[in-house]
Design a protein around this motif. Structure first.
Motif, mmCIF file in Angstrom:
data_model
loop_
_atom_site.group_PDB
_atom_site.id
_atom_site.type_symbol
_atom_site.label_atom_id
_atom_site.label_comp_id
_atom_site.label_asym_id
_atom_site.label_seq_id
_atom_site.Cartn_x
_atom_site.Cartn_y
_atom_site.Cartn_z
ATOM 1 N N GLN A 331 -100.372 36.924 39.130
ATOM 2 C CA GLN A 331 -99.657 36.436 37.899
ATOM 3 C C GLN A 331 -100.334 35.212 37.360
ATOM 4 O O GLN A 331 -100.525 34.300 38.407
ATOM 5 N N TRP A 332 -100.605 34.997 36.009
ATOM 6 C CA TRP A 332 -101.184 33.780 35.806
ATOM 7 C C TRP A 332 -100.462 33.263 34.265
ATOM 8 O O TRP A 332 -99.849 33.954 33.596
ATOM 9 N N GLY A 333 -100.233 31.890 34.559
ATOM 10 C CA GLY A 333 -99.552 31.380 33.072
ATOM 11 C C GLY A 333 -100.312 29.975 32.841
ATOM 12 O O GLY A 333 -100.772 29.337 33.540
ATOM 13 N N ASN A 334 -99.989 29.644 31.541
ATOM 14 C CA ASN A 334 -100.430 28.355 30.785
ATOM 15 C C ASN A 334 -99.476 28.276 29.771
ATOM 16 O O ASN A 334 -99.269 29.138 28.887
ATOM 17 N N ARG A 335 -98.941 26.916 29.969
ATOM 18 C CA ARG A 335 -98.165 26.578 28.893
ATOM 19 C C ARG A 335 -98.084 25.219 28.511
ATOM 20 O O ARG A 335 -98.394 24.280 29.296
ATOM 21 N N LYS A 336 -98.045 24.874 27.133
ATOM 22 C CA LYS A 336 -97.996 23.656 26.557
ATOM 23 C C LYS A 336 -96.600 23.474 25.640
ATOM 24 O O LYS A 336 -96.540 24.225 24.745
ATOM 25 N N LEU A 337 -96.094 22.520 25.788
ATOM 26 C CA LEU A 337 -94.861 22.320 25.329
ATOM 27 C C LEU A 337 -94.444 20.478 25.090
ATOM 28 O O LEU A 337 -95.188 19.898 25.637
ATOM 29 N N SER A 338 -93.667 20.459 23.948
ATOM 30 C CA SER A 338 -93.291 19.163 23.572
ATOM 31 C C SER A 338 -91.937 18.982 22.792
ATOM 32 O O SER A 338 -91.752 20.180 22.340
#
Length: 677
Positions: A331-338
C-alpha cells in the motif's frame, strides 16, 4: 450487526428460509466463519434509514455509535474509537476527505448510492492501514463495473421524503455493456431544512443540501477486469449550536476524485489472483460565517491525496500444519494538506507512506483454523511545529514555530484461532498488536477551529500509539436461533486524545485565558489507557405465520475506557440494550425495535453527564417483481419508516455539542426504489 433500530430485516443472517430472498438488508454476519467481526448493511436498508451520513446510518448497530455533529457531519464511532482511528473507504480506497480531523467535517460518501456498507473490526483492518485501530467502514458500489449487466443494461432509482426536516433525497444509476465493455453513470441530490425537535420548535441551523455524480467504464475479459471512474461531490451544510446558529455557520465542500480498480485471475504458477486499487483526490472546504448578510470565510481546508493498494493471493499450499491460503500486498500513499484563513492554522504539511502486509490462514484440522497476519509501515511526515508555553497560556502571545520532519515505522501483527463447535457454533480468539503514527493534524494544528468552537494545539513530539488487544467471540449464523457475541480488552500505550484544558480562547493564542472566550482550548496529548467491552446480537425465528416467519431480536453493547490513573477517557458512548419483533416473507417485511441507551456518568475532564433515552422505531415495506419484456424484469419497493416514535429528547454523549443540540424528534419517512435489469 446487532440491533438495527427499525430495520426492515433481521439483524443477523439466516439460512432457514432459502426460498425467501430478503433484500432489505444484506446479512449481518457473513456466510463463512470469519476471524474478524464484520457487520453489513444492504442498499435497501440504507434507503429505508435515509440518513445523509454514515454515522447516522450505522449508529444503532451493536458496538457502533455516531458523533452526530450535524445531519451530514456524523462519523461512525466504533467501540468508543473515532476520528483518525476509523478509516472510511469507498470501493477499497480511502474517502480522502478531511472528516477524521474534525467532528464537523462530512465524510464524502452518500449512503444513498452505496450498494452495501460494511464495518470491519479486529485483525482484518490491517489490510487497509495501521491507522484503523478502531475499525474500517467500507462502502461499495458499481462505479467501476466488474461485470456486464445480465441483459446488457440495468437501471435503478431510489429516494424518499422525511417529515422531520422536509427532507428529500433521490438517486439514479444506469449501467450498460457488451462485447467486453461496461459503463456506469449515477447521480444523487439531497435537500433538507432545519429538523423538528421534541417539545416544539426546530434545531436552528441544521439544514443541508448536497449533490454528486459519477461515471465509470471497465474492460471485462475472461480472467478479470480493469476500470476507471470519476466522481464529484458538492455539499453545503449548516452546523447547529448556539454560536453557530447566531452566525449561520456553515461549510461549503467540494471533492473531485479519480479511482481505478482491477483484477486478474492467474490461477497458475502458485498464484491465484492479483487485485489493485487506486485513488487520487482534490478536496477542499470552507468554514463560513454570515456577518451582516455577507459570507465570510473563517478557514479553508485543503487536501490532495493519492493512494494505491495491490494484493496477490496464492493458491492453496500444503504445509506440515495443514492447507494454507493467503494474500500479501503493498500500500502506498501521498497526502498534502493545509488549513488557512485569517491565520495559518496548519501550514502546508505532507505525509508519505509505504507499507507491506501479509495474511495467511491454515486449516489445521477439519474444525480448527489458524490465522496470522503482519504489516510494516514507513511513514514520513513534514510540517511546521509550534512550541507553546508550558501553561498553554500567554505570554508570549505567539508560539515559536519551526520546521519538523518525522519518520515513523509502525509494526503490527495478529494471530487467531477459529474452532467449529457442535450445533454450527464457531468460537474464535484473536490477539493483535497495532501501532499507529500520529496524524499531521495531531502534530501540527495550532489555532481556532471555528465550527466546533475549539482552539486546538498539536504536539510535534508525539510518538507511536500502540494497542494490544485480545478478543474472544462465539457465532452461529444458521438455524432458527442465530447470534454473535464478542468481548475484547485493549491496552493502549501513548493513546492520543483531545485533552480539554479548561481554558477559553477567542481567535488567537493571545486571547487564551480570557474567561469570556468562546473557544474551548484543547491540546492533543498522549496517555496510557485501557478499553474493554462487549457486543451481543441475537435473533430467533419463533414460528411460521401467514406467508412467512416472525421472530424476535436483541442486542447489548458497552465500552469502558479509563486512563491508567483511573480517570475516564472522554466521549465514550453509554451502555445500550435493545429488542425487537420482525416479520418477513417474499414481498413483505416489517419490524419494530426499541433501543435503550443508559445514562452516561463516567465523565472525562470537563464533560457533563448525559441522560438515558428510549429510541423506538418501526418499519413496513413491500416489494414486487413484475414480468418484463426483452428479458428485463422490473422490481419496485415501497415502504414507510417511523423514527423516534416516542418523540424523546435525545442527546448523544459522544457529540461535542450534545448540551446545545437535540437529536431529531418524531420522523415519518416514505421511501421507494425501482429496478430494471
Amino acid at each position: 450487526m446487532a440491533l438495527l433500530v427499525g430495520a426492515a430485516a433481521p439483524a443477523v443472517a439466516q439460512d432457514t428460509l432459502p426460498e425467501i430472498v430478503v433484500e432489505t438488508a444484506t446479512p449481518v454476519i457473513s456466510g463463512d466463519p470469519d476471524f474478524t467481526s464484520v457487520s453489513t448493511m444492504g442498499q435497501s436498508e440504507v434507503l429505508a434509514h435515509g440518513a445523509a451520513s454514515l454515522g447516522d446510518t450505522l449508529g444503532t448497530q451493536a458496538g457502533i455509535s455516531q458523533t452526530s455533529f450535524s445531519p451530514v457531519a456524523s462519523r461512525p464511532v466504533i467501540r468508543g474509537l473515532g476520528g483518525f482511528r476509523v478509516r472510511t473507504q469507498e470501493n477499497g480506497i480511502s474517502t480522502q476527505d478531511m472528516a477524521n480531523l474534525g467532528e464537523d467535517h462530512a465524510v464524502t460518501i452518500d449512503p444513498l448510492l452505496a450498494g452495501q456498507v460494511e464495518v470491519i473490526r479486529g485483525p482484518g483492518t490491517l489490510r487497509y492501514g495501521s491507522q484503523a485501530i478502531g475499525g474500517v467502514v467500507s462502502a461499495t458500489n458499481s462505479r467501476i463495473p466488474d461485470q456486464i449487466p445480465t441483459n446488457g443494461i440495468s437501471f435503478a432509482s431510489r429516494g424518499g421524503f422525511s417529515s422531520v426536516n422536509n427532507g428529500r433525497d433521490s438517486a439514479a444509476l444506469l449501467e450498460a455493456g457488451g462485447n467486453g465493455f461496461a459503463v456506469h453513470v449515477d447521480g444523487f441530490a439531497r435537500r433538507a431544512g432545519d429538523y423538528a425537535i421534541p417539545g416544539g420548535g426546530r434545531q436552528l441551523n441544521s439544514g443541508y443540501r448536497s449533490d454528486g455524480y459519477a461515471f465509470g467504464a471497465s474492460h471485462i475479459f475472461d480472467r478479470g477486469f480493469v476500470g476507471i471512474a470519476y466522481q464529484h461531490t458538492q455539499m453545503t451544510y449548516y452546523i447547529p449550536g448556539i454560536a453557530s446558529a447566531a452566525s449561520k455557520n456553515h461549510i461549503d465542500l467540494w471533492q473531485s476524485k479519480w479511482t481505478s480498480r482491477g483484477e486478474f485471475r492467474i490461477e497458475e504458477y502458485g498464484f491465484d489472483t492479483v487485485k489493485y486499487w487506486f485513488g487520487a483526490t482534490d478536496y477542499k472546504h470552507n468554514e463560513v460565517n454570515v456577518i451582516d448578510g455577507v459570507n465570510e470565510i473563517g478557514s479553508r481546508f485543503k487536501n490532495r491525496e493519492f493512494e494505491s493498494r495491490m494484493e496477490i493471493s496464492h493458491l492453496p499450499m500444503n504445509t506440515f500444519l495443514g492447507e494454507m491460503r493467503g494474500v500479501f500486498g503493498t500500500q502506498w500513499g501521498n497526502r498534502k494538506l493545509s488549513v488557512g484563513g485569517i491565520e495559518e492554522l496548519l501550514a502546508p504539511a505532507s505525509v508519505r507512506s509505504i507499507a507491506a502486509f501479509v495474511f495467511e490462514e491454515i486449516a489445521m484440522t477439519e474444525k480448527l483454523k489458524l490465522q496470522a497476519s503482519g504489516r510494516l509501515d514507513h511513514i514520513s511526515v513534514e510540517g511546521t511545529g509550534a512550541i507553546f508555553p508550558a501553561s498553554l497560556l500567554p505570554p508570549p502571545d505567539d508560539p515559536t514555530t519551526f520546521n519538523v520532519s518525522r519518520v515513523y515505522q509502525p509494526a503490527s501483527a495478529s494471530v487467531g484461532l477459529l474452532y467449529a463447535l457442535p450445533n454450527k457454533i464457531t468460537a474464535r480468539i484473536t490477539a493483535q498488536h497495532v501501532e499507529r503514527a500520529p496524524d499531521a493534524i495531531e502534530l501540527f494544528y495550532k489555532g481556532p477551529h471555528d465550527t466546533p468552537r475549539t482552539f486546538e494545539i498539536g504536539d510535534p513530539t508525539m510518538t507511536l500509539e500502540k494497542a494490544n488487544t485480545i478478543e474472544v467471540g462465539l457465532k452461529r449464523n444458521e438455524g432458527e436461533f442465530r447470534f454473535e457475541v464478542s468481548a475484547y480488552y485493549t491496552q493502549f500505550k501513548n493513546f492520543i486524545y483531545k485533552n480539554f484544558t479548561g481554558a477559553k480562547c477567542d481567535g488567537t493564542f493571545a486571547t487564551c485565558g480570557d474567561p469570556n472566550g468562546t473557544f474551548d482550548q484543547i491540546k492533543y496529548s498522549q496517555r496510557d489507557a485501557r478499553f474493554y467491552g462487549a457486543e451481543v446480537q441475537a435473533e430467533h425465528d419463533i414460528a411460521q405465520i401467514w406467508n412467512g416467519t416472525w421472530g424476535v431480536s436483541g442486542q447489548y453493547d458497552f465500552v469502558h475506557a479509563t486512563f491508567t490513573d483511573g480517570s475516564y477517557v472522554p466521549k465514550i458512548p453509554p451502555h445500550r440494550l435493545g429488542a425487537g419483533l420482525y416479520y418477513r416473507d417474499t414481498t413483505w417485511t416489517a419490524a419494530v425495535n426499541l433501543l435503550h441507551a443508559f445514562a452516561q456518568t463516567n465523565l472525562g475532564a470537563f464533560e457533563t453527564p448525559t441522560s438515558g433515552f428510549n429510541l423506538l422505531n418501526a418499519e413496513l415495506s413491500y416489494k414486487q417483481k413484475f414480468s418484463g419484456g426483452a428479458n428485463l424484469v422490473p422490481e419496485v419497493t415501497v415502504g414507510i419508516r417511523g423514527e423516534n416514535l416516542l418523540n424523546e429528547r435525545i442527546r448523544l454523549h459522544q457529540s461535542y455539542k450534545k448540551d446545545e443540540v437535540l437529536q431529531p424528534g418524531l420522523n415519518i419517512r416514505l421511501f421507494a426504489s425501482a429496478k430494471l435489469n
